[in-house]
Design an enzyme around this catalytic site. Structure first.
Site, PDB file in Angstrom:
ATOM      1  CG  ASN A  12      10.552  -9.704  16.684  1.00 43.67           C
ATOM      2  OD1 ASN A  12      10.249  -8.765  17.417  1.00 43.67           O
ATOM      3  ND2 ASN A  12      11.273  -9.545  15.577  1.00 43.67           N
ATOM      4  CE  LYS A  14       8.967  -8.730  12.890  1.00 45.40           C
ATOM      5  NZ  LYS A  14       9.083  -8.846  11.455  1.00 45.40           N
ATOM      6  CG  HIS A 104      14.795  -8.317  13.271  1.00 49.29           C
ATOM      7  ND1 HIS A 104      14.242  -7.654  12.206  1.00 49.29           N
ATOM      8  CD2 HIS A 104      14.069  -9.444  13.447  1.00 49.29           C
ATOM      9  CE1 HIS A 104      13.212  -8.372  11.760  1.00 49.29           C
ATOM     10  NE2 HIS A 104      13.090  -9.461  12.491  1.00 49.29           N
ATOM     11  CD  GLU A 106      11.244  -6.009  10.827  1.00 46.15           C
ATOM     12  OE1 GLU A 106      11.023  -5.834  12.043  1.00 46.15           O
ATOM     13  OE2 GLU A 106      10.622  -6.851  10.142  1.00 46.15           O
ATOM     14  CD  GLU A 176      14.256 -13.468  11.605  1.00 45.07           C
ATOM     15  OE1 GLU A 176      13.223 -14.027  11.978  1.00 45.07           O
ATOM     16  OE2 GLU A 176      14.462 -12.247  11.716  1.00 45.07           O
ATOM     17  N   GLY A 182       7.625 -11.338   6.878  1.00 47.99           N
ATOM     18  CA  GLY A 182       6.375 -10.590   6.730  1.00 47.99           C
ATOM     19  C   GLY A 182       5.777 -10.651   5.334  1.00 47.99           C
ATOM     20  CB  SER A 222       6.405 -16.106   6.132  1.00 44.67           C
ATOM     21  OG  SER A 222       6.438 -14.780   5.655  1.00 44.67           O
TER      22      SER A 222
HETATM   23  P1  PGA Z   1       7.429 -12.814  10.315  1.00 42.11           P
HETATM   24  O1  PGA Z   1       8.670 -12.081  10.988  1.00 42.11           O
HETATM   25  O2  PGA Z   1       7.221 -14.091  11.049  1.00 42.11           O
HETATM   26  O3  PGA Z   1       6.273 -11.856  10.474  1.00 42.11           O
HETATM   27  O4  PGA Z   1       7.772 -13.051   8.863  1.00 42.11           O
HETATM   28  C1  PGA Z   1       9.784 -12.803  11.430  1.00 42.11           C
HETATM   29  C2  PGA Z   1      10.798 -11.873  12.036  1.00 42.11           C
HETATM   30  O5  PGA Z   1      10.977 -10.755  11.542  1.00 42.11           O
HETATM   31  O6  PGA Z   1      11.458 -12.227  13.021  1.00 42.11           O
END
Ligand code: PGA
Length: 264
Positions: A12, A14, A104, A106, A176, A182, A222
């Site tokens: 992803n 983003k 997601h 976000e 998640e 992140g 992460s």
């Molecule tokens: P990350 O994000 O690997 O940077 O923690 C995962 C995600 O949001 O899908």
């Protein structure tokens, strides 16, 4: 011995990499990614660039006909067409992508997406032959208050109920935990495995044992080259949704580790 489900690694990106940078990065990783996924590993890799960069990446994938490397969008709307400024319809996404990430955290956090909308989007994805990756997970306060199970139950029942049974094989769920996204603080494989097990159980209560056994459930939050193997060897975890680590050239190494670990 790991279960027979395909291992899925989705990157992803983003809101990173516009068309030129996306093409450049894809060219950088594609030859090696192809070598890995071309092996007889039961592994699928899905790249999810920002919408505006999808055509650039599509062109490169299409030229090489990479059968185990696919393209995904990070979001879409559920309506077919019309006055929805800024949105992409399922049909538009399907022209270039096999997959779409839905719900997601976000999207839920910054854009107010609800389980009800995620449910509608999932139905729309199925209708148009897209593979939805539906994201669910609790936030830090909920995690610390011991509410993970309740939150997951609500999200599974809200987003994944009443789906057409003949399409269930296309569904992918990503667990998640928001506190792991992140932050550099990944869940342990035990925690992730327990929650993915719970998701499978809840799903089984809705659709039966066979559907639950076939469901692909990814972990996200992460994930790095260093920890991917520990998640993949867990029998309940079928792959990863990778954010930050999918933007670096050593994403290739992450995919390799996943491929090798899936054989253990
Ligand atoms: P990350 O994000 O690997 O940077 O923690 C995962 C995600 O949001 O899908």
């Amino acid at each position: 011995m790991k279960q027979a489900r395909t291992t899925i690694i989705a990157g992803n990106w983003k809101m990173n990499y516009g068309p030129s940078r996306a093409a450049q990065f894809t060219m950088e990783i594609l030859p090696q990614l192809n070598q890995i996924t071309h092996h007889d590993y039961n592994l699928l890799c899905i790249l999810c660039p920002p919408a505006i960069s999808i055509p650039a990446v599509h062109q490169l994938l299409h030229m090489g006909r990479y059968t185990h490397i696919e393209l995904g969008a990070q979001n879409m709307y559920f309506e077919e067409q019309g006055a929805f400024t800024g949105e992409l319809s399922p049909h538009m996404v399907r022209e270039l992508c096999s997959t779409v990430i839905l719900g997601h955290s976000e999207r839920r956090m910054y854009f107010g997406e609800t389980d009800e909308q995620v449910h509608k989007k999932t139905l729309a994805a199925f209708k148009h032959g897209l593979r939805p990756i539906v994201c669910i997970g609790e936030n830090l306060a909920q995690y610390e208050a011991g509410q993970t199970e309740q939150v997951i139950r609500t999200q599974v029942q809200g987003a994944l109920a009443q789906l057409p049974e003949e399409k269930l094989g296309d569904l992918v769920v990503a667990y998640e935990p928001i506190w792991a996204i992140g932050t550099g603080r990944a869940a342990t494989p035990e925690i992730a495995g327990n929650v993915t097990g719970l998701i499978r159980q809840l799903y089984g209560e809705m659709y039966g044992h066979e559907a639950a056994a076939a469901l692909h459930i990814l972990y996200g939050g992460s994930v790095t080259v260093a920890n991917i193997g520990t998640f993949i060897i867990h029998p309940e975890i079928d792959g990863a949704l990778v954010g930050g680590a999918s933007l670096k050239p050593d994403f290739v190494e992450l995919v390799r580790q996943a491929a090798e670990s899936s054989l253990l």
